[in-house]
Design an enzyme around this catalytic site. Structure first.
Site, PDB file in Angstrom:
ATOM      1  N   CYS A  92      17.060   6.109 -46.890  1.00 11.70           N
ATOM      2  CA  CYS A  92      18.180   6.745 -46.196  1.00 11.70           C
ATOM      3  C   CYS A  92      17.882   6.961 -44.719  1.00 11.70           C
ATOM      4  O   CYS A  92      16.742   7.223 -44.333  1.00 11.70           O
ATOM      5  CB  CYS A  92      18.483   8.094 -46.836  1.00 11.70           C
ATOM      6  SG  CYS A  92      18.746   8.047 -48.606  1.00 11.70           S
ATOM      7  N   ARG A  96      16.925  -0.228 -42.729  1.00  9.32           N
ATOM      8  CA  ARG A  96      16.205   0.554 -43.730  1.00  9.32           C
ATOM      9  C   ARG A  96      16.751   0.318 -45.141  1.00  9.32           C
ATOM     10  O   ARG A  96      16.091   0.649 -46.119  1.00  9.32           O
ATOM     11  CB  ARG A  96      16.294   2.048 -43.391  1.00  9.32           C
ATOM     12  CG  ARG A  96      15.588   2.423 -42.109  1.00  9.32           C
ATOM     13  CD  ARG A  96      15.973   3.810 -41.653  1.00  9.32           C
ATOM     14  NE  ARG A  96      15.406   4.850 -42.490  1.00  9.32           N
ATOM     15  CZ  ARG A  96      14.262   5.474 -42.257  1.00  9.32           C
ATOM     16  NH1 ARG A  96      13.553   5.154 -41.194  1.00  9.32           N
ATOM     17  NH2 ARG A  96      13.831   6.424 -43.049  1.00  9.32           N
ATOM     18  N   TRP A 115      20.685   5.470 -49.493  1.00  7.55           N
ATOM     19  CA  TRP A 115      20.128   4.581 -50.511  1.00  7.55           C
ATOM     20  C   TRP A 115      20.073   5.402 -51.785  1.00  7.55           C
ATOM     21  O   TRP A 115      19.320   6.363 -51.892  1.00  7.55           O
ATOM     22  CB  TRP A 115      18.745   4.102 -50.084  1.00  7.55           C
ATOM     23  CG  TRP A 115      18.183   3.005 -50.921  1.00  7.55           C
ATOM     24  CD1 TRP A 115      18.452   1.669 -50.819  1.00  7.55           C
ATOM     25  CD2 TRP A 115      17.210   3.136 -51.964  1.00  7.55           C
ATOM     26  NE1 TRP A 115      17.719   0.970 -51.749  1.00  7.55           N
ATOM     27  CE2 TRP A 115      16.950   1.839 -52.470  1.00  7.55           C
ATOM     28  CE3 TRP A 115      16.543   4.221 -52.550  1.00  7.55           C
ATOM     29  CZ2 TRP A 115      16.058   1.600 -53.497  1.00  7.55           C
ATOM     30  CZ3 TRP A 115      15.653   3.974 -53.582  1.00  7.55           C
ATOM     31  CH2 TRP A 115      15.416   2.684 -54.045  1.00  7.55           C
ATOM     32  N   ASN A 145      17.466  12.863 -46.597  1.00 10.12           N
ATOM     33  CA  ASN A 145      16.652  11.748 -47.073  1.00 10.12           C
ATOM     34  C   ASN A 145      15.568  12.339 -47.956  1.00 10.12           C
ATOM     35  O   ASN A 145      14.857  13.251 -47.537  1.00 10.12           O
ATOM     36  CB  ASN A 145      16.017  10.988 -45.896  1.00 10.12           C
ATOM     37  CG  ASN A 145      15.099   9.861 -46.360  1.00 10.12           C
ATOM     38  OD1 ASN A 145      15.143   9.456 -47.517  1.00 10.12           O
ATOM     39  ND2 ASN A 145      14.274   9.369 -45.458  1.00 10.12           N
ATOM     40  N   GLY A 146      15.431  11.832 -49.186  1.00 10.65           N
ATOM     41  CA  GLY A 146      14.400  12.345 -50.072  1.00 10.65           C
ATOM     42  C   GLY A 146      14.951  12.671 -51.441  1.00 10.65           C
ATOM     43  O   GLY A 146      16.030  12.224 -51.831  1.00 10.65           O
ATOM     44  N   GLU A 173       2.583 -13.051 -52.726  1.00  8.28           N
ATOM     45  CA  GLU A 173       3.517 -12.688 -51.660  1.00  8.28           C
ATOM     46  C   GLU A 173       4.722 -13.627 -51.662  1.00  8.28           C
ATOM     47  O   GLU A 173       5.862 -13.193 -51.474  1.00  8.28           O
ATOM     48  CB  GLU A 173       2.798 -12.701 -50.309  1.00  8.28           C
ATOM     49  CG  GLU A 173       3.695 -12.599 -49.090  1.00  8.28           C
ATOM     50  CD  GLU A 173       4.519 -11.323 -49.027  1.00  8.28           C
ATOM     51  OE1 GLU A 173       5.402 -11.250 -48.154  1.00  8.28           O
ATOM     52  OE2 GLU A 173       4.310 -10.389 -49.834  1.00  8.28           O
ATOM     53  N   LYS A 201       8.679 -12.552 -52.163  1.00  7.24           N
ATOM     54  CA  LYS A 201       9.742 -12.899 -51.230  1.00  7.24           C
ATOM     55  C   LYS A 201      10.912 -13.555 -51.953  1.00  7.24           C
ATOM     56  O   LYS A 201      12.075 -13.253 -51.682  1.00  7.24           O
ATOM     57  CB  LYS A 201       9.211 -13.856 -50.146  1.00  7.24           C
ATOM     58  CG  LYS A 201       8.360 -13.204 -49.107  1.00  7.24           C
ATOM     59  CD  LYS A 201       9.184 -12.321 -48.208  1.00  7.24           C
ATOM     60  CE  LYS A 201       8.329 -11.253 -47.567  1.00  7.24           C
ATOM     61  NZ  LYS A 201       7.867 -10.214 -48.480  1.00  7.24           N
ATOM     62  N   GLU A 258      12.790 -10.912 -53.897  1.00  6.13           N
ATOM     63  CA  GLU A 258      13.446  -9.921 -53.052  1.00  6.13           C
ATOM     64  C   GLU A 258      14.777 -10.402 -52.506  1.00  6.13           C
ATOM     65  O   GLU A 258      15.760  -9.655 -52.505  1.00  6.13           O
ATOM     66  CB  GLU A 258      12.552  -9.564 -51.856  1.00  6.13           C
ATOM     67  CG  GLU A 258      11.396  -8.646 -52.160  1.00  6.13           C
ATOM     68  CD  GLU A 258      10.588  -8.355 -50.911  1.00  6.13           C
ATOM     69  OE1 GLU A 258      10.329  -7.169 -50.658  1.00  6.13           O
ATOM     70  OE2 GLU A 258      10.220  -9.301 -50.193  1.00  6.13           O
ATOM     71  N   HIS A 285      -3.906 -19.449 -69.991  1.00  5.83           N
ATOM     72  CA  HIS A 285      -4.051 -18.209 -70.746  1.00  5.83           C
ATOM     73  C   HIS A 285      -2.694 -17.558 -71.030  1.00  5.83           C
ATOM     74  O   HIS A 285      -2.626 -16.350 -71.246  1.00  5.83           O
ATOM     75  CB  HIS A 285      -4.976 -17.242 -70.004  1.00  5.83           C
ATOM     76  CG  HIS A 285      -6.388 -17.711 -69.927  1.00  5.83           C
ATOM     77  ND1 HIS A 285      -7.266 -17.588 -70.980  1.00  5.83           N
ATOM     78  CD2 HIS A 285      -7.068 -18.337 -68.929  1.00  5.83           C
ATOM     79  CE1 HIS A 285      -8.437 -18.104 -70.629  1.00  5.83           C
ATOM     80  NE2 HIS A 285      -8.339 -18.561 -69.391  1.00  5.83           N
ATOM     81  N   LYS A 293      13.842  -0.630 -46.591  1.00  8.32           N
ATOM     82  CA  LYS A 293      12.749  -1.097 -45.732  1.00  8.32           C
ATOM     83  C   LYS A 293      11.541  -0.178 -45.801  1.00  8.32           C
ATOM     84  O   LYS A 293      10.411  -0.628 -45.898  1.00  8.32           O
ATOM     85  CB  LYS A 293      13.253  -1.193 -44.288  1.00  8.32           C
ATOM     86  CG  LYS A 293      12.209  -1.709 -43.290  1.00  8.32           C
ATOM     87  CD  LYS A 293      11.810  -3.143 -43.601  1.00  8.32           C
ATOM     88  CE  LYS A 293      10.841  -3.691 -42.579  1.00  8.32           C
ATOM     89  NZ  LYS A 293      10.339  -5.008 -42.999  1.00  8.32           N
TER      90      LYS A 293
END
Length: 606
Positions: free
Chosen positions: A2, A27, A74, A98-99, A478, A482, A485, A501, A601
């Site tokens: 947020c 964000r 968010w 925010n939180g 990584e 990506k 995401e 395996h 973000k």
């Protein structure tokens, strides 16, 4: 996470707040709103979805007033709709948050028993109603906020405005960051310096437990015990132009192409090109006395830590452990007195990483690797190494990742030097290899068109496998992240030797297998795994150099040829094609590349 912005001053606040919220779009958010006060009344406009929806609402219903607060939400508690969007208001106070208020259920029940009603599903709504409860008992706004925040449990960054005192703006912080900005007859609140970059460059940061009382011409700071305190004013390095897309279609595309420059800038801060030696800034602890290194991070930064483990063990010859911050903080870890913990965070505000820093710092030094100098992690660590990526707006990290790698590579050399595990000749060799990276990166970016063409064949995939060995395994992880995401394609990474395996059961003619295999000491081992995947019909995409492609090119579906490079720097180089591949697949699928669904973000709460 947020975003918050608040203004008390002399200009109409709503247009300025909207501009500030646009600076905070990076964000991640799913609704937004603005509240102002005029004529002793709170007016509020909120909208679900993107800021363009809020802007459209404001065009229909303009907000007057020289004081106001704004928010990009968010969703945590309650669906991402207009009812749950911030600000939340009563007839006396409006609040953005925010939180997470952990004890909101108990507070909500208590306030309901006092006759107060709730209209949203959010945890945040208890804050304005609790504050109103104290206002109704006769407390003035400042005392009401002081009483209310002492009842809150959890993490919060808060901003309040009041009908009773329509020039008063109050901010409070417990966890998520808040910045105070200074103007000419105006004062500002923002989630970070970027939020305020169009308004001011003079910034103070609230420390944990702080709250601040602002009027257009003053700022007073208080700690958790209500003692008045002083917080230093600094000059922020951000400006409104620093977050533009230039001529690129997405921030992510721009930030991928920024990498030769920002990696070069980062290396320049640590390597003397004349002497080919490492020059770290002053470190508050003895590098030579370290006996073990613990790497702590989340998300993409965690994969940078995985690369660093290989470097530190092989070059500095020191044992290294890696942990995800959210796991480490809830274990009962054994902390060595002669150890060093390195925390890695792009924003410097990652809640779990910050919590680990605060815990571990009681036992041994903590070195932070961050991209934001004014951040909480930067301020609280024993010592700091900055990455010089500049503002990274795309939610999916690109240039922050490679500058973290560059910084960790330089630290590895410095630690090896302090421990006498490499000689001056080897130091010069490694520094020279790193200084070649920006040019090699630029040549890889010229493959953009080829990678875009390759991406067309991947848009219908439901699943993908990424494989590699050594540092290439870390880059495979990584790369898979990506792809997940931003394209929403399920992708998983495995150490190549792990295929047999279990994961090999997934491979058929519909399964793309992205193989990262520079022609290094592990190449021959990787090729045997590549053969196994090809034998089962997997669509092999090989990312390698000319030698590797010449060796295995006959069994692959497609390849991406990178320049030949020493294995020390291949993690930096092989990061770029996996970024570009994910980017182009996502664009072709029509997803929101810069602001992927459900993602933020900066994760400033658990």
């Amino acid at each position: 996470m947020c975003g918050i912005i608040g203004i008390t001053g002399k200009r109409q606040s709503a247009p300025l707040i909207l501009s500030g919220l646009k600076q905070l779009e990076y964000r991640g958010y799913d609704s937004a709103g603005i509240a102002t006060i005029t004529g002793g009344t709170i007016s509020c406009v909120r909208a679900s979805g993107k800021l363009i929806n809020l802007e459209s609402q404001l065009n229909k219903t303009p907000l007057d007033g020289v004081i106001g607060i704004g928010h990009t939400r968010w969703a945590t508690h309650g669906a991402p709709n207009e009812t749950n969007a911030h600000p939340h208001s009563t007839n006396k106070v409006s609040v953005v948050h925010n939180g997470i208020i952990e004890n909101f259920r108990e507070l909500r029940e208590e306030l309901s028993q006092h006759g107060y009603s709730f209209s949203s599903q959010t945890d945040t709504e208890v804050v304005p109603i609790l504050t109103t409860y104290y206002l109704d008992k006769g407390l003035p706004p400042i005392e009401a906020v002081s009483a209310a925040i002492k009842r809150l449990q959890g993490a919060y960054a808060l901003a309040f405005i009041f009908t009773e005192q329509p020039d008063l703006l109050i901010a409070a912080r417990n966890g998520p960051p808040l910045a105070i900005g200074y103007g000419d007859g105006e004062m500002f609140i923002g989630s970070d310096a970027i939020a305020l970059s169009l308004l001011t460059s003079r910034i103070s940061y609230l420390e944990d437990g702080d709250w601040a009382v602002l009027t257009p011409n003053s700022a007073k700071f208080y700690d958790a015990k209500d003692n008045e305190v002083t917080r230093k004013i600094i000059q922020s390095g951000y400006n409104g132009g620093s977050v533009g897309k230039d001529n690129y279609s997405h921030y992510m595309k721009k930030e991928i192409h920024d990498q030769p420059a920002v990696v070069g800038e980062t290396l320049k801060m640590f390597i003397n090109p004349m002497t080919l030696d490492i020059n770290l800034p002053e470190i508050s602890f003895d590098l030579a006395g370290i006996e073990r290194v613990q790497l702590i991070a989340c998300g993409t930064s965690y994969y940078a830590a995985n690369v660093a483990k290989y470097w530190l063990e092989s070059i500095a010859r020191i044992p290294v452990d890696i942990d995800i911050a959210s796991e480490y903080r809830y274990r009962d870890p054994v902390i060595e007195k002669k150890g060093l913990t390195i925390v890695i965070s792009q924003s410097g505000e990652t809640a779990d990483t910050l919590a680990v820093l605060r815990f571990v710092k009681q036992h041994h030094p903590v070195l932070a690797i961050v991209n934001v100098p004014e951040s909480s992690i930067a301020r609280e660590a024993s010592s700091v190494l900055y990455t010089y990526a500049g503002p990274e707006i795309g939610v999916a990290s690109t240039k922050a990742f490679t500058t973290q790698l560059a910084t960790l590579a330089c630290f590895t050399i410095a630690l090896a030097k302090a421990r006498n595990t490499i000689d001056s000749t080897r130091i010069k060799e490694l520094c020279a290899l790193l200084l070649e990276v920006p040019t090699q990166m630029a040549s890889i970016l010229s493959l953009d068109t080829q990678i875009n063409a390759l991406a067309h064949n991947l848009t219908t995939a439901r699943d993908m496998l990424y494989i590699g060995r050594g540092t290439s395994y870390a880059i495979a992880m990584e790369g898979a992240l990506k792809m997940k995401e931003i394209s929403y394609i399920h992708a998983e990474a495995y150490a190549a030797g792990e295929l047999k395996h279990g994961p090999i059961a997934l491979i058929d003619e519909k399964m793309p297998v992205i193989v990262l295999a520079p022609s290094d000491a592990l190449f021959e081992k990787t090729t045997s795994n590549l053969q196994e995947a090809a034998a089962r019909g997997g669509k092999i995409i090989l990312i390698s150099d000319e030698k590797g492609i010449n060796t295995m090119g006959d069994i692959v579906t497609a390849n991406i040829k990178l320049p030949e490079a020493n294995s020390f720097v291949t993690p930096l180089l092989y990061s770029l094609p996996v970024q570009l591949l994910s980017y182009h697949v996502a664009v072709l699928k029509g997803t929101d590349v810069d602001q992927p669904r459900n993602l933020a973000k900066s994760v400033t709460v658990e």
